[in-house]
Write an enzyme that holds these catalytic residues in place. Structure first.
Site, PDB file in Angstrom:
ATOM      1  N   GLY A 221      65.988  46.447  55.397  1.00 46.42           N
ATOM      2  CA  GLY A 221      66.928  47.147  56.268  1.00 46.42           C
ATOM      3  C   GLY A 221      66.641  48.606  56.528  1.00 46.42           C
ATOM      4  N   GLU A 262      62.767  44.582  50.299  1.00 50.17           N
ATOM      5  CA  GLU A 262      62.189  43.582  51.221  1.00 50.17           C
ATOM      6  C   GLU A 262      62.105  44.152  52.635  1.00 50.17           C
ATOM      7  OE1 GLU A 262      65.251  40.687  50.866  1.00 50.17           O
ATOM      8  OE2 GLU A 262      64.777  40.184  48.800  1.00 50.17           O
ATOM      9  N   PRO A 263      61.255  45.133  52.863  1.00 53.57           N
ATOM     10  CA  PRO A 263      61.183  45.729  54.202  1.00 53.57           C
ATOM     11  C   PRO A 263      60.505  44.804  55.216  1.00 53.57           C
ATOM     12  CG  PRO A 263      59.513  46.691  52.766  1.00 53.57           C
ATOM     13  CD  PRO A 263      60.321  45.745  51.908  1.00 53.57           C
ATOM     14  N   ARG A 301      65.136  40.834  71.685  1.00 54.57           N
ATOM     15  CA  ARG A 301      65.946  41.866  71.029  1.00 54.57           C
ATOM     16  C   ARG A 301      66.815  42.687  72.006  1.00 54.57           C
ATOM     17  NH1 ARG A 301      64.521  45.648  68.261  1.00 54.57           N
ATOM     18  NH2 ARG A 301      65.973  45.339  66.556  1.00 54.57           N
ATOM     19  N   CYS A 331      65.335  32.907  83.944  1.00 50.23           N
ATOM     20  CA  CYS A 331      66.498  32.633  84.790  1.00 50.23           C
ATOM     21  C   CYS A 331      67.804  33.009  84.099  1.00 50.23           C
ATOM     22  CB  CYS A 331      66.517  31.167  85.175  1.00 50.23           C
ATOM     23  SG  CYS A 331      66.813  30.133  83.754  1.00 50.23           S
ATOM     24  N   GLU A 332      67.782  34.081  83.366  1.00 50.52           N
ATOM     25  CA  GLU A 332      68.976  34.696  82.787  1.00 50.52           C
ATOM     26  C   GLU A 332      68.772  36.185  83.047  1.00 50.52           C
ATOM     27  OE1 GLU A 332      71.051  32.773  80.799  1.00 50.52           O
ATOM     28  OE2 GLU A 332      69.732  31.038  80.797  1.00 50.52           O
TER      29      GLU A 332
HETATM   30  N1  PLP Z   1      65.729  40.707  53.416  1.00 50.82           N
HETATM   31  C1  PLP Z   1      66.679  39.872  53.894  1.00 50.82           C
HETATM   32  C2  PLP Z   1      67.403  38.982  52.947  1.00 50.82           C
HETATM   33  C3  PLP Z   1      66.980  39.842  55.272  1.00 50.82           C
HETATM   34  O1  PLP Z   1      67.912  39.012  55.753  1.00 50.82           O
HETATM   35  C4  PLP Z   1      66.256  40.712  56.144  1.00 50.82           C
HETATM   36  C5  PLP Z   1      66.512  40.744  57.593  1.00 50.82           C
HETATM   37  O2  PLP Z   1      67.229  40.022  58.182  1.00 50.82           O
HETATM   38  C6  PLP Z   1      65.275  41.548  55.588  1.00 50.82           C
HETATM   39  C7  PLP Z   1      65.042  41.522  54.223  1.00 50.82           C
HETATM   40  C8  PLP Z   1      64.449  42.479  56.435  1.00 50.82           C
HETATM   41  O3  PLP Z   1      65.228  43.377  57.138  1.00 50.82           O
HETATM   42  P1  PLP Z   1      64.500  44.534  57.961  1.00 50.82           P
HETATM   43  O4  PLP Z   1      63.555  43.897  58.898  1.00 50.82           O
HETATM   44  O5  PLP Z   1      65.610  45.228  58.664  1.00 50.82           O
HETATM   45  O6  PLP Z   1      63.820  45.404  56.941  1.00 50.82           O
END
Ligand code: PLP
Length: 403
Positions: A221, A262-263, A301, A331-332
């Protein structure tokens, strides 16, 4: 911000045609180095949230620079193993899945975070204390860029609600579960370091309940920049806060707790560009539409999240600036940018859409029976085709004629 030159992008469009996704491996490495530096005083492990972009070459590159892999499906985990990542370096953070996927994850020897009481119970019955596991929690914290990418609030489907702690503890006791980690991911595009530290506080309060804990997983995140003026997550400050947090825990419990992150976007958003050719220019009142040869089927996105993606005309960088509304061919309504100032756009020019590495190709589809784009990876200055553009046979693959 982003690094590939217009010349490099134009040459790739020329060689491989459009629409094409282009990824810059150096940019991924640079982002990872920044993370490592920011967190150098802490005991931290990074797992690339590969849901952002799973091309096997990207997975290989990420693993080669020392980053582990986080997965959101068993198939992502299999892709990571397929490119040679050791099971111990693969993490499966599940949500709403059938227990059979967790069994498969265990048979593959990868790390697992479980996000429901139901699966935790099944896990206990099947493995007892034999296999270490993490618990994904929902902390009831509202965070993230917008509601669609906010996962930790009290109405979210993700994780076991924190107010069900008693039930979790009952299961842990009943099955003598080996709880090695706790996991909280509050959402995507979180600017504020304080949100991560709020999660740290939640973990702190829970530690006494789980004596075998070794890691605290704070999810992904980190916010990246879409515009030059955007504020991003202050990762240096976060790194320092995490080091302090770990020191405090060590003083309190006499033991170390590793932090996991978890980037996804942080590693691959800015490495990517979607190149697309202008098919038609259309004047409508005061608006000039630039209709391009891609659409929400390739980059969803802007329509799904109202995401802003910078756009540049790489074919005419010295042209006079005019306002254009850049639209796709689906077509949207699929608007990539409204009244954007671009260097004069002519039919046939190539536009580059920025920040297209994360959740770009990965969320693409064959909607309108259009082909998925090609993908190119620039590695040590050389452009490599890493996925062919679809062709007609791909639209027919798996279809079974019965008439
Ligand atoms: N970890 C989990 C459990 C997630 O659901 C997500 C994104 O949906 C991420 C990591 C990665 O998020 P970001 O791409 O914003 O770093």
């Amino acid at each position: 911000m982003q690094a590939l030159s217009f010349e490099t992008l134009a040459a790739i469009a020329n060689t491989h045609g459009t629409p094409v996704y282009v990824y810059d491996a150096d940019k991924i490495s640079q982002q990872f180095r920044q993370l490592k530096t920011a967190f150098q005083d802490s005991d931290t492990r990074f797992f690339y949230a590969c849901k952002a972009l799973t091309n096997i070459n990207v997975l290989k590159h990420v693993a080669a620079i020392g980053c582990d892999i986080d997965c959101s499906s068993i198939n992502e985990a299999k892709l990571a193993l397929h490119v040679g990542v050791a099971p111990e370096r693969v993490l499966y953070t599940s949500n709403g899945i059938h227990f059979s996927e967790i069994q498969e994850a265990v048979s593959l020897g990868i790390n697992v975070n479980i996000d429901s009481l139901s699966n935790l119970e099944k896990f206990g019955a099947a493995y007892g204390h034999d296999y270490p596991v993490g618990i994904r929690l929902r902390p009831n914290i509202m965070a993230g860029g917008n509601l669609k990418i906010s996962t930790g609030h009290d109405n979210s489907k993700f994780g076991i609600p924190i107010d069900q702690l008693d039930q979790i503890l009952d299961l842990v006791k009943k099955y003598n579960l080996y709880i090695r980690g706790l996991h909280i991911h509050t959402g995507s595009e979180i600017k504020e370091v304080a949100v991560f530290m709020q999660v740290a506080d939640v973990f702190s309060a829970l530690l006494p309940h789980f004596p075998e804990l070794a890691f605290l997983d704070m999810g992904g995140g980190f916010k990246v920049a879409y515009k030059d003026s955007d504020h991003i997550t202050h990762i240096d400050e976060l790194g320092a806060e995490i080091a302090r947090f770990q020191k405090n825990l060590e003083a309190q419990y006499g033991k170390k707790f590793q932090c996991w992150f978890e980037p996804g976007k942080y590693l691959v958003s800015e490495c990517g560009y979607l190149l697309s050719t202008v098919n038609v220019l259309k004047q409508s009142g005061n608006t000039v539409f630039a209709g391009i040869d891609t659409g929400l089927n390739h980059l969803i996105r802007p329509m799904m999240y109202d995401a802003y993606h910078r756009i540049e005309n790489i074919s005419n960088p010295d042209g006079a600036l005019h306002a254009y509304t850049v639209t796709g061919n689906i077509c949207e309504t699929d608007t990539f940018g409204t009244n954007r100032k671009l260097h004069e756009v002519r039919e046939g020019d190539v536009l580059a859409i920025y920040n297209a590495g994360a959740y770009g190709f990965e969320m693409s589809s064959n909607y309108n029976a259009r082909y998925k784009p090609a993908e190119v990876l620039v590695l040590e200055g050389e452009a490599h085709l890493i996925r062919k553009r679809d062709e007609f046979a791909d639209l027919l693959r798996n279809q079974i004629p019965v008439l």
